[in-house]
Design a protein around this motif. Sequence first.
Motif, PDB file in Angstrom:
ATOM      1  N   ALA A  50       0.826  -1.207   0.000  1.00 55.07           N
ATOM      2  CA  ALA A  50       0.000   0.000   0.000  1.00 55.07           C
ATOM      3  C   ALA A  50       0.861   1.258   0.000  1.00 55.07           C
ATOM      4  O   ALA A  50       0.581   2.223  -0.712  1.00 55.07           O
ATOM      5  N   ALA A  51       1.931   1.248   0.809  1.00 57.36           N
ATOM      6  CA  ALA A  51       2.808   2.416   0.896  1.00 57.36           C
ATOM      7  C   ALA A  51       3.497   2.707  -0.434  1.00 57.36           C
ATOM      8  O   ALA A  51       3.797   3.867  -0.743  1.00 57.36           O
ATOM      9  N   ALA A  52       3.719   1.659  -1.228  1.00 60.96           N
ATOM     10  CA  ALA A  52       4.376   1.841  -2.526  1.00 60.96           C
ATOM     11  C   ALA A  52       3.430   2.390  -3.586  1.00 60.96           C
ATOM     12  O   ALA A  52       3.875   2.755  -4.680  1.00 60.96           O
ATOM     13  N   HIS A  53       2.128   2.467  -3.271  1.00 58.08           N
ATOM     14  CA  HIS A  53       1.128   2.960  -4.227  1.00 58.08           C
ATOM     15  C   HIS A  53       0.236   3.988  -3.524  1.00 58.08           C
ATOM     16  O   HIS A  53      -0.962   3.750  -3.313  1.00 58.08           O
ATOM     17  N   PRO A  54       0.788   5.136  -3.152  1.00 59.82           N
ATOM     18  CA  PRO A  54       0.044   6.109  -2.331  1.00 59.82           C
ATOM     19  C   PRO A  54      -1.167   6.718  -3.022  1.00 59.82           C
ATOM     20  O   PRO A  54      -2.057   7.244  -2.343  1.00 59.82           O
ATOM     21  N   ASP A  55      -1.227   6.671  -4.343  1.00 59.85           N
ATOM     22  CA  ASP A  55      -2.333   7.308  -5.065  1.00 59.85           C
ATOM     23  C   ASP A  55      -3.534   6.395  -5.277  1.00 59.85           C
ATOM     24  O   ASP A  55      -4.569   6.829  -5.780  1.00 59.85           O
ATOM     25  N   VAL A  56      -3.419   5.130  -4.905  1.00 59.59           N
ATOM     26  CA  VAL A  56      -4.516   4.185  -5.083  1.00 59.59           C
ATOM     27  C   VAL A  56      -5.437   4.254  -3.872  1.00 59.59           C
ATOM     28  O   VAL A  56      -4.985   4.138  -2.729  1.00 59.59           O
ATOM     29  N   VAL A  57      -6.738   4.444  -4.119  1.00 59.87           N
ATOM     30  CA  VAL A  57      -7.717   4.438  -3.028  1.00 59.87           C
ATOM     31  C   VAL A  57      -7.988   2.989  -2.634  1.00 59.87           C
ATOM     32  O   VAL A  57      -8.463   2.190  -3.451  1.00 59.87           O
ATOM     33  N   ILE A  58      -7.677   2.661  -1.390  1.00 60.90           N
ATOM     34  CA  ILE A  58      -7.904   1.317  -0.877  1.00 60.90           C
ATOM     35  C   ILE A  58      -9.022   1.392   0.159  1.00 60.90           C
ATOM     36  O   ILE A  58      -8.852   2.018   1.214  1.00 60.90           O
ATOM     37  N   PRO A  59     -10.174   0.800  -0.114  1.00 63.64           N
ATOM     38  CA  PRO A  59     -11.250   0.824   0.877  1.00 63.64           C
ATOM     39  C   PRO A  59     -10.819   0.158   2.177  1.00 63.64           C
ATOM     40  O   PRO A  59     -10.074  -0.833   2.170  1.00 63.64           O
ATOM     41  N   LEU A  60     -11.297   0.682   3.291  1.00 66.07           N
ATOM     42  CA  LEU A  60     -10.952   0.108   4.591  1.00 66.07           C
ATOM     43  C   LEU A  60     -11.366  -1.354   4.674  1.00 66.07           C
ATOM     44  O   LEU A  60     -10.712  -2.168   5.336  1.00 66.07           O
ATOM     45  N   GLU A  61     -12.465  -1.719   3.982  1.00 63.22           N
ATOM     46  CA  GLU A  61     -12.944  -3.108   4.004  1.00 63.22           C
ATOM     47  C   GLU A  61     -11.950  -4.075   3.360  1.00 63.22           C
ATOM     48  O   GLU A  61     -12.071  -5.291   3.524  1.00 63.22           O
ATOM     49  N   GLN A  62     -10.974  -3.536   2.628  1.00 64.75           N
ATOM     50  CA  GLN A  62      -9.992  -4.372   1.950  1.00 64.75           C
ATOM     51  C   GLN A  62      -8.636  -4.375   2.653  1.00 64.75           C
ATOM     52  O   GLN A  62      -7.610  -4.652   2.031  1.00 64.75           O
ATOM     53  N   THR A  63      -8.648  -4.078   3.943  1.00 62.18           N
ATOM     54  CA  THR A  63      -7.412  -4.024   4.715  1.00 62.18           C
ATOM     55  C   THR A  63      -7.396  -5.083   5.809  1.00 62.18           C
ATOM     56  O   THR A  63      -8.443  -5.629   6.182  1.00 62.18           O
ATOM     57  N   PRO A  64      -6.223  -5.353   6.382  1.00 59.69           N
ATOM     58  CA  PRO A  64      -6.154  -6.291   7.517  1.00 59.69           C
ATOM     59  C   PRO A  64      -6.927  -5.788   8.730  1.00 59.69           C
ATOM     60  O   PRO A  64      -7.388  -6.600   9.547  1.00 59.69           O
ATOM     61  N   TYR A  65      -7.082  -4.467   8.858  1.00 61.99           N
ATOM     62  CA  TYR A  65      -7.798  -3.920  10.014  1.00 61.99           C
ATOM     63  C   TYR A  65      -9.269  -4.329   9.976  1.00 61.99           C
ATOM     64  O   TYR A  65      -9.859  -4.672  11.010  1.00 61.99           O
ATOM     65  N   TRP A  66      -9.855  -4.282   8.790  1.00 66.46           N
ATOM     66  CA  TRP A  66     -11.250  -4.698   8.664  1.00 66.46           C
ATOM     67  C   TRP A  66     -11.380  -6.212   8.884  1.00 66.46           C
ATOM     68  O   TRP A  66     -12.340  -6.676   9.500  1.00 66.46           O
ATOM     69  N   ALA A  67     -10.401  -6.963   8.415  1.00 70.40           N
ATOM     70  CA  ALA A  67     -10.428  -8.414   8.625  1.00 70.40           C
ATOM     71  C   ALA A  67     -10.399  -8.737  10.119  1.00 70.40           C
ATOM     72  O   ALA A  67     -11.107  -9.637  10.590  1.00 70.40           O
ATOM     73  N   ASP A  68      -9.610  -7.992  10.885  1.00 66.84           N
ATOM     74  CA  ASP A  68      -9.568  -8.205  12.330  1.00 66.84           C
ATOM     75  C   ASP A  68     -10.919  -7.885  12.965  1.00 66.84           C
ATOM     76  O   ASP A  68     -11.357  -8.574  13.904  1.00 66.84           O
ATOM     77  N   PHE A  69     -11.576  -6.837  12.484  1.00 67.34           N
ATOM     78  CA  PHE A  69     -12.912  -6.486  12.976  1.00 67.34           C
ATOM     79  C   PHE A  69     -13.904  -7.615  12.691  1.00 67.34           C
ATOM     80  O   PHE A  69     -14.687  -8.020  13.561  1.00 67.34           O
ATOM     81  N   GLU A  70     -13.879  -8.155  11.477  1.00 65.53           N
ATOM     82  CA  GLU A  70     -14.761  -9.267  11.127  1.00 65.53           C
ATOM     83  C   GLU A  70     -14.503 -10.468  12.040  1.00 65.53           C
ATOM     84  O   GLU A  70     -15.439 -11.158  12.473  1.00 65.53           O
TER      85      GLU A  70
END
Length: 363
Positions: free
Chosen positions: A20-40
């Motif tokens: 993600a850090a290598a592609h700062p201009d790409v919008v990454i939805p929170l639902e597509q992150t490890p943080y959301w996976a931990d919430f699930e």
Amino acid sequence: MTPVPYRSEQLSNEEFEALAAAHPDVVIPLEQTPYWADFERKLGRSPYGIWAYYDGGTLVATASYLRSERRLRPSLVVVNGPVWFAKRTHNAEARLVSTVQEQFRADPAVDPLYIRMQIEHPQPPVTGPLEHGWYEREIVVDLTPDTDQIFASFRSNARNLIRKAEKLGVKVQTIEQSRWAEVFRTELFPIMQETASRDGFSSFESTFYETLLTELGDHLRLMVAYMDGQAVSWLITTEYRGYSVYYFAASSHSARKTNAPYLLLWEAFKVLKEAGNTACGLTGIVSDNYPSLINVTTFKRNFSKTVVSIPTTYDIPLHPLRYALVANALKVRREAPAKLRSLPASAKGLAGRITGRKGGGEA
């Protein structure tokens, strides 16, 4: 001709962050992150990992999968994804679909009936879906201009209602994170229940929102509008990599009399801008598959003219025959009540006796 699959690679949390850090201009939805996976996971659900897909050495897309175990239709669901890092062409999506089919048919740990994800260029074997999983259009507010310009971009109706709310004495507060769960449970969830009853939808239980606030606190804000010291309207926003989302909200009947939701959202925009966010998505508005969202569309259109289309959710069957049987069974079950209502009374009585259902008339 079968499209050539991509190379797939499961990502650790650290590898995801580096990517993600290598592609700062790409919008990454929170639902597509490890943080959301931990919430699930805290909700008792089963995340199945995040995969990256490569064309040679070039990153094409990532997808975070969630296992769904609904009766007769186990599946893997990509919530608000996949995330595309390369151009999303007709051929690129066909290759991703082929990759996903091959990947999970060969995975001994799962046996999904289908994979569900957003597809911009649907083509066989893509079909369905059995149920729609995400909104298809949203309004986005640009937060890069100065606050006066943002305010001036609102419809005159919204600007007037914001001023009226201020004159009536509505006060907006950002709640301290340590108090989120308690405040939500005692003051805000009753407002959600009232909103759901009034507008005809089903809300989650309070524990869902409390878990959300607890597990994703570093990526959320909870703001509340008060009138005479009583909470009348609230909202929860998410933030990730400079993009924010107006995620959940509710208002009491009295809030509508004071225009509190308008002032609350305006104050949220200012806070989000100050925190470095460049845009705020207002989530779903009316579309072909979501006509019921007409109720919130009018409110959201007061704040921006920018409407963004989001690829529709589709299914990718891994077992086509079984999928077709399940799809037909669900169709019959959904259509049966309407067909029964359309029958004359005598036929309803006969159908009721045959099926064991109540209702209809007597023969």
